[in-house]
Design a protein around this motif. Sequence first.
Motif, PDB file in Angstrom:
ATOM      1  N   ILE A  16       0.847  -1.197   0.000  1.00  0.00           N
ATOM      2  CA  ILE A  16       0.000   0.000   0.000  1.00  0.00           C
ATOM      3  C   ILE A  16       0.887   1.254   0.000  1.00  0.00           C
ATOM      4  CG2 ILE A  16      -1.679   1.326   1.391  1.00  0.00           C
ATOM      5  CD1 ILE A  16      -2.940  -1.432   2.126  1.00  0.00           C
ATOM      6  N   GLU A  17       1.949   1.221   0.802  1.00  0.00           N
ATOM      7  CA  GLU A  17       2.878   2.370   0.820  1.00  0.00           C
ATOM      8  C   GLU A  17       3.466   2.599  -0.579  1.00  0.00           C
ATOM      9  OE1 GLU A  17       2.975   4.363   3.185  1.00  0.00           O
ATOM     10  OE2 GLU A  17       2.393   3.209   4.948  1.00  0.00           O
ATOM     11  N   ALA A  18       3.830   1.511  -1.246  1.00  0.00           N
ATOM     12  CA  ALA A  18       4.427   1.648  -2.586  1.00  0.00           C
ATOM     13  C   ALA A  18       3.405   2.213  -3.573  1.00  0.00           C
ATOM     14  CB  ALA A  18       4.953   0.295  -3.053  1.00  0.00           C
ATOM     15  N   ILE A  19       2.154   1.779  -3.456  1.00  0.00           N
ATOM     16  CA  ILE A  19       1.085   2.314  -4.328  1.00  0.00           C
ATOM     17  C   ILE A  19       0.937   3.818  -4.075  1.00  0.00           C
ATOM     18  CG2 ILE A  19      -1.458   2.323  -4.589  1.00  0.00           C
ATOM     19  CD1 ILE A  19      -1.292  -0.791  -4.304  1.00  0.00           C
ATOM     20  N   PHE A  20       0.958   4.213  -2.805  1.00  0.00           N
ATOM     21  CA  PHE A  20       0.792   5.642  -2.480  1.00  0.00           C
ATOM     22  C   PHE A  20       1.978   6.469  -2.989  1.00  0.00           C
ATOM     23  CE2 PHE A  20      -2.299   5.022   1.389  1.00  0.00           C
ATOM     24  CZ  PHE A  20      -3.247   4.528   0.525  1.00  0.00           C
ATOM     25  N   GLU A  22       3.800   5.819  -5.585  1.00  0.00           N
ATOM     26  CA  GLU A  22       3.660   5.952  -7.046  1.00  0.00           C
ATOM     27  C   GLU A  22       2.541   6.955  -7.374  1.00  0.00           C
ATOM     28  OE1 GLU A  22       3.778   2.237  -9.204  1.00  0.00           O
ATOM     29  OE2 GLU A  22       2.799   3.152 -10.948  1.00  0.00           O
ATOM     30  N   ALA A  23       1.443   6.882  -6.630  1.00  0.00           N
ATOM     31  CA  ALA A  23       0.322   7.812  -6.869  1.00  0.00           C
ATOM     32  C   ALA A  23       0.778   9.255  -6.640  1.00  0.00           C
ATOM     33  CB  ALA A  23      -0.850   7.463  -5.955  1.00  0.00           C
ATOM     34  N   TYR A  26       2.442  10.548  -9.653  1.00  0.00           N
ATOM     35  CA  TYR A  26       1.505  10.939 -10.715  1.00  0.00           C
ATOM     36  C   TYR A  26       0.877  12.301 -10.404  1.00  0.00           C
ATOM     37  CZ  TYR A  26       1.990   6.125 -12.335  1.00  0.00           C
ATOM     38  OH  TYR A  26       2.495   4.930 -12.787  1.00  0.00           O
ATOM     39  N   LEU A  27       0.583  12.524  -9.122  1.00  0.00           N
ATOM     40  CA  LEU A  27      -0.012  13.822  -8.755  1.00  0.00           C
ATOM     41  C   LEU A  27       0.988  14.961  -8.978  1.00  0.00           C
ATOM     42  CD1 LEU A  27      -2.024  13.077  -5.485  1.00  0.00           C
ATOM     43  CD2 LEU A  27      -2.914  13.405  -7.781  1.00  0.00           C
ATOM     44  N   GLU A  28       2.261  14.630  -8.839  1.00  0.00           N
ATOM     45  CA  GLU A  28       3.294  15.661  -9.064  1.00  0.00           C
ATOM     46  C   GLU A  28       3.598  15.849 -10.546  1.00  0.00           C
ATOM     47  OE1 GLU A  28       6.367  14.112  -6.569  1.00  0.00           O
ATOM     48  OE2 GLU A  28       5.238  14.655  -4.755  1.00  0.00           O
ATOM     49  N   GLY A  29       2.899  15.118 -11.397  1.00  0.00           N
ATOM     50  CA  GLY A  29       3.035  15.351 -12.834  1.00  0.00           C
ATOM     51  C   GLY A  29       3.850  14.321 -13.576  1.00  0.00           C
ATOM     52  N   GLN A  30       4.316  13.283 -12.864  1.00  0.00           N
ATOM     53  CA  GLN A  30       5.046  12.225 -13.595  1.00  0.00           C
ATOM     54  C   GLN A  30       4.111  11.559 -14.592  1.00  0.00           C
ATOM     55  OE1 GLN A  30       6.659   9.253 -10.925  1.00  0.00           O
ATOM     56  NE2 GLN A  30       7.853  10.828  -9.891  1.00  0.00           N
ATOM     57  N   ASN A 277      -7.663  12.456  -6.496  1.00  0.00           N
ATOM     58  CA  ASN A 277      -6.659  11.482  -6.049  1.00  0.00           C
ATOM     59  C   ASN A 277      -6.970  10.074  -6.557  1.00  0.00           C
ATOM     60  OD1 ASN A 277      -5.315  13.447  -4.631  1.00  0.00           O
ATOM     61  ND2 ASN A 277      -6.278  12.964  -2.659  1.00  0.00           N
ATOM     62  N   GLY A 278      -8.261   9.800  -6.735  1.00  0.00           N
ATOM     63  CA  GLY A 278      -8.685   8.460  -7.150  1.00  0.00           C
ATOM     64  C   GLY A 278      -8.031   8.029  -8.443  1.00  0.00           C
ATOM     65  N   VAL A 279      -7.864   8.945  -9.374  1.00  0.00           N
ATOM     66  CA  VAL A 279      -7.250   8.584 -10.661  1.00  0.00           C
ATOM     67  C   VAL A 279      -5.797   8.167 -10.430  1.00  0.00           C
ATOM     68  CG1 VAL A 279      -6.564   9.446 -12.933  1.00  0.00           C
ATOM     69  CG2 VAL A 279      -8.804  10.088 -11.983  1.00  0.00           C
ATOM     70  N   ALA A 280      -5.072   8.934  -9.647  1.00  0.00           N
ATOM     71  CA  ALA A 280      -3.647   8.635  -9.410  1.00  0.00           C
ATOM     72  C   ALA A 280      -3.483   7.312  -8.655  1.00  0.00           C
ATOM     73  CB  ALA A 280      -2.999   9.776  -8.627  1.00  0.00           C
ATOM     74  N   VAL A 281      -4.334   7.098  -7.654  1.00  0.00           N
ATOM     75  CA  VAL A 281      -4.236   5.851  -6.884  1.00  0.00           C
ATOM     76  C   VAL A 281      -4.579   4.663  -7.788  1.00  0.00           C
ATOM     77  CG1 VAL A 281      -5.231   4.558  -4.937  1.00  0.00           C
ATOM     78  CG2 VAL A 281      -4.638   6.968  -4.651  1.00  0.00           C
ATOM     79  N   ARG A 282      -5.578   4.833  -8.636  1.00  0.00           N
ATOM     80  CA  ARG A 282      -5.955   3.710  -9.528  1.00  0.00           C
ATOM     81  C   ARG A 282      -4.885   3.473 -10.600  1.00  0.00           C
ATOM     82  NH1 ARG A 282     -11.699   5.682  -8.407  1.00  0.00           N
ATOM     83  NH2 ARG A 282     -12.445   4.035  -7.039  1.00  0.00           N
ATOM     84  N   MET A 283      -4.199   4.528 -11.015  1.00  0.00           N
ATOM     85  CA  MET A 283      -3.076   4.321 -11.944  1.00  0.00           C
ATOM     86  C   MET A 283      -2.032   3.414 -11.296  1.00  0.00           C
ATOM     87  SD  MET A 283      -2.554   8.161 -13.501  1.00  0.00           S
ATOM     88  CE  MET A 283      -1.166   7.842 -14.588  1.00  0.00           C
ATOM     89  N   ALA A 284      -1.718   3.718 -10.041  1.00  0.00           N
ATOM     90  CA  ALA A 284      -0.693   2.929  -9.344  1.00  0.00           C
ATOM     91  C   ALA A 284      -1.171   1.491  -9.129  1.00  0.00           C
ATOM     92  CB  ALA A 284      -0.344   3.594  -8.014  1.00  0.00           C
ATOM     93  N   ILE A 285      -2.451   1.336  -8.833  1.00  0.00           N
ATOM     94  CA  ILE A 285      -3.002  -0.016  -8.620  1.00  0.00           C
ATOM     95  C   ILE A 285      -2.965  -0.806  -9.929  1.00  0.00           C
ATOM     96  CG2 ILE A 285      -5.166  -1.280  -8.150  1.00  0.00           C
ATOM     97  CD1 ILE A 285      -5.755   0.974  -6.038  1.00  0.00           C
ATOM     98  N   LEU A 286      -3.430  -0.183 -11.007  1.00  0.00           N
ATOM     99  CA  LEU A 286      -3.452  -0.893 -12.298  1.00  0.00           C
ATOM    100  C   LEU A 286      -2.045  -1.297 -12.710  1.00  0.00           C
ATOM    101  CD1 LEU A 286      -6.024   1.192 -14.360  1.00  0.00           C
ATOM    102  CD2 LEU A 286      -6.172  -1.262 -13.899  1.00  0.00           C
ATOM    103  N   SER A 287      -1.093  -0.366 -12.567  1.00  0.00           N
ATOM    104  CA  SER A 287       0.236  -0.731 -13.041  1.00  0.00           C
ATOM    105  C   SER A 287       0.810  -1.861 -12.199  1.00  0.00           C
ATOM    106  CB  SER A 287       1.168   0.468 -13.148  1.00  0.00           C
ATOM    107  OG  SER A 287       1.270   1.104 -11.945  1.00  0.00           O
TER     108      SER A 287
END
Length: 293
Positions: A16-20, A22-23, A26-30, A277-287
């Motif tokens: 979960i920490e790793a997902i956060f 990564e998220a 993404y929020l910072e623009g990566q 935030n949901g989009v960024a968290v789901r990006m990290a989950i999907l990847s």
Amino acid sequence: MARHLTTTADLTDDEIEAIFDEANGYLEGQTNQKLRGRLVINIFFENSTRTRSSFEVASRRLGAEVVSLDVATSSESKGETIHDTAANLDAMGASAIVVRHKNAGAPKVLSKYVKASVINGGDGAHAHPTQALLDLFTLRQALGEVKGKKILIVGDIKNSRVANSNIKLLARFGMEVVLVAPPHFLPKRSGVKSAWNIREVIDGASAIMSLRTQTERHEQPIYASLSDYAANFKIAKEALGDRDIFIMHPGPVHRNIDLDDGALSDPRSLVLRQVHNGVAVRMAILSKFVLEY
Ligand code: ASP
């Protein structure tokens, strides 16, 4: 073998920490096109606005192709079983299947019939793991440390998969969860403190998570009208006073039933931040689920 996300218990704290992390990137623009050439299929046997579009946006931002089916256009209405539908979609080469279904346990059953990673987009009143993860992520962003902080979950808890997943996840990360609801909206054995009246427990709370009354899951109407419910459980800006307290809601909001206009537009409201935030968290989950297994 693919790994599946049916409840938050499928992930360790470190994952979960790793997902956060990564998220946050993404929020910072990566940007990252790491799912280019992959196919993500959303099958939604129950309505959704936010979750479905959030998974679509997340998949596209990672470069994946995405196909979304809702019940009206799927074969279930023609009598095909959910796993046959899924097996057919899987045969098209999906890397992930995001599923929402009115029956608790449907994603788990489905995961046995497909090669893709199954991600639970909400099953009955059972679980909504990606919502709980984005809620925890949003709480951390707003509060910093969540350990030892008190959150009130208010409303139709018994029928809410969002509440069910959050009760487990937030407590696991050290939050004090207090349920606020009339007795018929409380689960029988949650093992969590509860109250009928929000005024009894609001002092010292750092956040309130309001929930929609899940009328589609009530066998018979519980309230003659939702305004009867609102009389006791609506979160009104006035009642918040100048407290240092954040307001959350998974959506869709019954405006002026769950939250009043003032609470929804108050600077302490995190409702749109949850969606963002949901989009960024789901990006990290999907990847994670597509690439690591
Ligand atoms: N969108 C959330 C869910 O699918 C909450 C709700 O519908 O009230 O469970």
